[in-house]
Every structure is written in C-alpha cells, then in structure tokens.
Scaffold this active site. Structure first.
Site, PDB file in Angstrom:
ATOM      1  N   ASP A 205       0.666   3.364  -2.820  1.00 48.49           N
ATOM      2  CA  ASP A 205       1.505   2.278  -2.333  1.00 48.49           C
ATOM      3  C   ASP A 205       2.964   2.707  -2.437  1.00 48.49           C
ATOM      4  O   ASP A 205       3.349   3.461  -3.349  1.00 48.49           O
ATOM      5  CB  ASP A 205       1.267   1.013  -3.149  1.00 48.49           C
ATOM      6  CG  ASP A 205      -0.095   0.375  -2.865  1.00 48.49           C
ATOM      7  OD1 ASP A 205      -0.718   0.749  -1.848  1.00 48.49           O
ATOM      8  OD2 ASP A 205      -0.538  -0.472  -3.662  1.00 48.49           O
ATOM      9  N   ASP A 207       5.551   1.096  -3.308  1.00 48.07           N
ATOM     10  CA  ASP A 207       6.367   0.450  -4.333  1.00 48.07           C
ATOM     11  C   ASP A 207       6.001   0.868  -5.757  1.00 48.07           C
ATOM     12  O   ASP A 207       6.445   0.245  -6.720  1.00 48.07           O
ATOM     13  CB  ASP A 207       6.263  -1.075  -4.214  1.00 48.07           C
ATOM     14  CG  ASP A 207       4.830  -1.577  -4.237  1.00 48.07           C
ATOM     15  OD1 ASP A 207       3.916  -0.777  -4.487  1.00 48.07           O
ATOM     16  OD2 ASP A 207       4.623  -2.786  -3.994  1.00 48.07           O
ATOM     17  N   TRP A 267      -4.328  -8.954   2.585  1.00 48.07           N
ATOM     18  CA  TRP A 267      -4.227  -8.461   1.212  1.00 48.07           C
ATOM     19  C   TRP A 267      -5.538  -8.611   0.450  1.00 48.07           C
ATOM     20  O   TRP A 267      -6.200  -9.641   0.524  1.00 48.07           O
ATOM     21  CB  TRP A 267      -3.132  -9.228   0.476  1.00 48.07           C
ATOM     22  CG  TRP A 267      -2.977  -8.798  -0.954  1.00 48.07           C
ATOM     23  CD1 TRP A 267      -2.240  -7.764  -1.432  1.00 48.07           C
ATOM     24  CD2 TRP A 267      -3.619  -9.388  -2.085  1.00 48.07           C
ATOM     25  NE1 TRP A 267      -2.364  -7.667  -2.797  1.00 48.07           N
ATOM     26  CE2 TRP A 267      -3.204  -8.663  -3.216  1.00 48.07           C
ATOM     27  CE3 TRP A 267      -4.496 -10.468  -2.237  1.00 48.07           C
ATOM     28  CZ2 TRP A 267      -3.640  -8.968  -4.508  1.00 48.07           C
ATOM     29  CZ3 TRP A 267      -4.939 -10.785  -3.518  1.00 48.07           C
ATOM     30  CH2 TRP A 267      -4.512 -10.049  -4.633  1.00 48.07           C
ATOM     31  N   GLU A 270      -9.991  -4.270  -0.458  1.00 47.27           N
ATOM     32  CA  GLU A 270     -10.349  -2.912  -0.034  1.00 47.27           C
ATOM     33  C   GLU A 270     -10.516  -1.961  -1.222  1.00 47.27           C
ATOM     34  O   GLU A 270     -11.362  -1.058  -1.199  1.00 47.27           O
ATOM     35  CB  GLU A 270      -9.326  -2.353   0.964  1.00 47.27           C
ATOM     36  CG  GLU A 270      -8.012  -1.870   0.394  1.00 47.27           C
ATOM     37  CD  GLU A 270      -7.025  -2.998   0.102  1.00 47.27           C
ATOM     38  OE1 GLU A 270      -5.924  -2.706  -0.401  1.00 47.27           O
ATOM     39  OE2 GLU A 270      -7.356  -4.170   0.382  1.00 47.27           O
ATOM     40  N   ASP A 271      -9.736  -2.147  -2.290  1.00 44.92           N
ATOM     41  CA  ASP A 271      -9.862  -1.279  -3.461  1.00 44.92           C
ATOM     42  C   ASP A 271     -11.229  -1.451  -4.133  1.00 44.92           C
ATOM     43  O   ASP A 271     -11.842  -0.473  -4.579  1.00 44.92           O
ATOM     44  CB  ASP A 271      -8.756  -1.573  -4.474  1.00 44.92           C
ATOM     45  CG  ASP A 271      -7.379  -1.187  -3.950  1.00 44.92           C
ATOM     46  OD1 ASP A 271      -7.295  -0.172  -3.231  1.00 44.92           O
ATOM     47  OD2 ASP A 271      -6.408  -1.893  -4.255  1.00 44.92           O
ATOM     48  N   MET A 297       6.591  -0.872 -10.785  1.00 38.33           N
ATOM     49  CA  MET A 297       6.504  -1.438  -9.435  1.00 38.33           C
ATOM     50  C   MET A 297       7.855  -2.029  -9.051  1.00 38.33           C
ATOM     51  O   MET A 297       8.499  -2.699  -9.866  1.00 38.33           O
ATOM     52  CB  MET A 297       5.424  -2.519  -9.371  1.00 38.33           C
ATOM     53  CG  MET A 297       5.381  -3.254  -8.033  1.00 38.33           C
ATOM     54  SD  MET A 297       4.103  -4.525  -7.961  1.00 38.33           S
ATOM     55  CE  MET A 297       2.689  -3.506  -7.587  1.00 38.33           C
ATOM     56  N   HIS A 300       9.008  -7.413  -5.355  1.00 37.43           N
ATOM     57  CA  HIS A 300       9.248  -7.878  -3.988  1.00 37.43           C
ATOM     58  C   HIS A 300       8.346  -9.059  -3.684  1.00 37.43           C
ATOM     59  O   HIS A 300       7.336  -9.296  -4.362  1.00 37.43           O
ATOM     60  CB  HIS A 300       8.973  -6.746  -2.985  1.00 37.43           C
ATOM     61  CG  HIS A 300       7.545  -6.261  -3.012  1.00 37.43           C
ATOM     62  ND1 HIS A 300       6.554  -6.782  -2.208  1.00 37.43           N
ATOM     63  CD2 HIS A 300       6.949  -5.299  -3.753  1.00 37.43           C
ATOM     64  CE1 HIS A 300       5.413  -6.164  -2.453  1.00 37.43           C
ATOM     65  NE2 HIS A 300       5.625  -5.262  -3.385  1.00 37.43           N
ATOM     66  N   ARG A 302       5.651 -11.011  -1.231  1.00 35.03           N
ATOM     67  CA  ARG A 302       4.538 -10.516  -0.410  1.00 35.03           C
ATOM     68  C   ARG A 302       4.985 -10.399   1.046  1.00 35.03           C
ATOM     69  O   ARG A 302       5.692 -11.249   1.584  1.00 35.03           O
ATOM     70  CB  ARG A 302       3.339 -11.455  -0.517  1.00 35.03           C
ATOM     71  CG  ARG A 302       2.152 -11.009   0.351  1.00 35.03           C
ATOM     72  CD  ARG A 302       0.883 -11.717  -0.053  1.00 35.03           C
ATOM     73  NE  ARG A 302       0.470 -11.267  -1.381  1.00 35.03           N
ATOM     74  CZ  ARG A 302      -0.342 -11.964  -2.174  1.00 35.03           C
ATOM     75  NH1 ARG A 302      -0.818 -13.124  -1.787  1.00 35.03           N
ATOM     76  NH2 ARG A 302      -0.659 -11.493  -3.365  1.00 35.03           N
TER      77      ARG A 302
END
Length: 356
Positions: A205, A207, A267, A270-271, A297, A300, A302
């Site tokens: 990712d 971030d 969101w 998938e993981d 991280m 931020h 979403r």
C-alpha cells in the site's frame, strides 16, 4: 772464455723460459676473453627471449567469467575481468531502526540528485555484487500523490541499502469506478514481467513505510507478511490470518494460487481471500519479528469510490471454489499510459467495471 760461455747458456735458457710463460699467459687470456664474450651474448639473447614471451596470455573458459593466466604471475598492470559474488545476507549496509516523519513535505528532486545510481523506471541493481533476488514492488494507486512522495522518499534509500535488484511499479486505476486493489496487483505482476524476469513480488500500500531497514523487501520460502506491527493497530498484529498492508510472494507462490481475486470492488476482503488461497495450497505465512516489522501509516480519510465491499464476506467464504477461475488466469485490462521517471514506472490502466 769459459766463463762467458757459461753465462751465455744460462741467459739463453732463461729467455726461452720467459717466452714460454708469456705464451701460456697470452693463450689463457685469449681463452678467457672468448668465453666471456660468448657468455654475454647468451645472456643478451636470453633476456630478449623473455621480453618477447612476457605478454599476458588469455585463456577463456565459459564459467560465467574470463580467467586470466600469466607467465610471470601478477606483474601486469592491466586489471583483468572481475567476477561478482552474490550479495551478503543480510546486507552490511543496513542501519536498523529508522525515524519516519510525515510532518514536513519532501522534495523528490533532491532525492533524484542524491541517488544518480537509480535508473529510469525506478530501477536499480547493486554494482559490486549480484543481488539475492530480482524484486518488483507493486503499488496499487489512485489520487494519492502526496502519499506516494513520502513512500518514494523513504523507500528508495532503504531498498538501496538492502542491495536488491528492484523496480518500482505504480499501477494507477483510471476513471472513477470503484477501486479494485487486488486486480491492480494482478496487473502489476503481469506488467512487471513484460519488462524484466523478476522472481519476487512485493505488494505494498502507498501509505505504509517500514520503520526498520532490516525488514527486507524480498521473498522467502513461504509467503511473507512484511507489515507485521503497524502504528494503526498499536504495533500489534490485528489477527493471525492478517495479510494486508505489505506482503511478498515469489513468482512460483503467486502462480500456485492463481494470483489474486479480480472481483473485490471496494474496501476489504481481498487480503483474507488471498490468505485462504495460500492456506488451500498448503502454504503458511512467514513474518519478521514485531520489532523489525514495525510500520507507520500516513493518516488519511478513506478514498472516494472505495467504500466497504458489502459482498466481501460471501466471497471470502467461497474462495476455494472461485480461485481456479478468478485470478491471474482470467485477468483482463487495458493499458492507457506508461510514464517512466527516475523513481518509478507509472502504468495507468482501465480495469473495467463492477459486473454485480
């Protein structure tokens, strides 16, 4: 008269003796001179023969390098070809824990000037040794330019110290359709292999920044979860099956699970699907220690068009039935633009639209 005759005879014999000694001396001198001349000539000829046979002889053997052999050892001033050895593991350039801050903006032009060893497309290979692996770093992306600046600013120096043969690929989803992280990771895998024979893939990712350069961004005998302890979760693993954030898979491991799912729009989910794929193929997750695996991280809100996926729980429950037909084998997309920067390769793609 008798006395004079006697004296004349003695003188005559003395003269004959002197002549004899002179003859012997002259003969010996001539012989010695002749021998010394022959010796000097032989010496000169011998030195000339050495000069003629002194140059280096090259003997080529195909064993990955040229081998040099000389008649007189290492007297030549010309350096011979050098065979690079494999880079040590771990890299001796690592420094350990790092201070990661996001309060001040970073300047990528400064980063470019400070690291001229980087090549176009965000590519690098160590010059003095052969890297342990060829690593493609894949970042799913859309509208996160400020985060990308921090990622590039911190990660390139880390990756350089880790002595990796690597390339950075930003896979940018075009349009305003719902974000599809896993499909973008599949695209990154496919596009990176078009450029280079990578054998390891790190999926990150944009971030997340590692806080210790001993957390090497490469592959292991089992799939590797690299973002073990994130500040977002109080530097703890949220649950044992968690495989999100930053992970690495070898090319063989990735293909064994048919890559990642393409049908997780929005969101989440998938993981866990990827974890189920790995588990179903008898693989387990490896991790660095919690101290080495620390990550920060960038805070931020979403992203728009990345709302929670309401179908994620149902899809996770059916991973074993869907993974053979949904993955890298069924991937479809269109490349719209490729940008080459010294720090990255940015590939903008159309990944289609949600069908259900």
């Amino acid at each position: 008269m008798r006395d004079s005759n006697v004296n004349f005879g003695v003188l005559h014999r003395t003269c004959k003796l002197l002549v004899f000694f002179c003859f012997v001396y002259i003969t010996a001198t001539l012989v010695y001179y002749a021998k010394s001349v022959n010796f000097r000539l032989a010496f000169v000829q011998n030195q000339q023969s050495h000069v003629k046979t002194d140059p280096i002889k090259l003997e080529v053997k195909y064993s990955g390098a040229l081998e040099l052999k000389t008649t007189l050892g290492s007297n030549s001033s010309e350096p011979g070809p050098k065979t690079l050895e494999q880079c040590p593991d771990p890299s001796p350039l690592l420094v350990g824990p790092l201070r990661i801050e996001f309060s001040s903006p970073v300047n990528l032009d400064t980063l470019r000037r400070e690291h001229p060893e980087l090549r176009e497309g965000g590519r690098y290979a160590p010059p003095n040794c052969v890297a342990l692996q060829r690593v493609a770093i894949i970042i799913p992306f859309r509208n996160r330019d400020e985060h990308l600046k921090f990622w590039l600013y911190y990660l390139h120096p880390i990756l350089l110290r880790q002595q990796l043969d690597y390339g950075v690929y930003i896979i940018n989803q075009d349009g305003d359709e719902t974000f599809n992280r896993a499909k973008l990771l599949n695209v990154g895998f496919a596009e990176a292999l078009k450029e280079y024979n990578y054998d390891c893939f790190v999926f990150s990712d944009v971030d997340l920044i590692p806080m210790d350069d001993r957390n090497t961004y490469r592959c292991f005998s089992q799939p590797r979860h690299l973002s073990v302890s994130m500040d977002k979760f109080g530097f703890r693993l949220p649950y044992n099956q968690y495989f999100g954030g930053v992970s690495s898979l070898s090319k063989e491991q990735f293909l064994k699970i048919n890559g990642f799912p393409n049908n997780y729009w929005g969101w989440g989910g998938e993981d866990d699907d990827i974890y189920n794929r790995l588990s179903s193929k008898g693989m387990s997750i490896s991790r660095p220690s919690g101290a080495i695996g620390k990550c920060r991280m960038i805070r931020h809100e979403r992203d728009k068009k990345n709302d929670p996926n309401p179908q994620r729980f149902d899809r996770i429950a059916h991973t074993r039935e869907t993974m053979l037909k949904d993955g890298i084998s069924s991937l479809s997309y269109s490349v719209l633009k490729v940008e080459k920067d010294l720090l990255y390769t940015k590939i903008t793609v159309d990944v289609g639209k949600r069908t259900k």
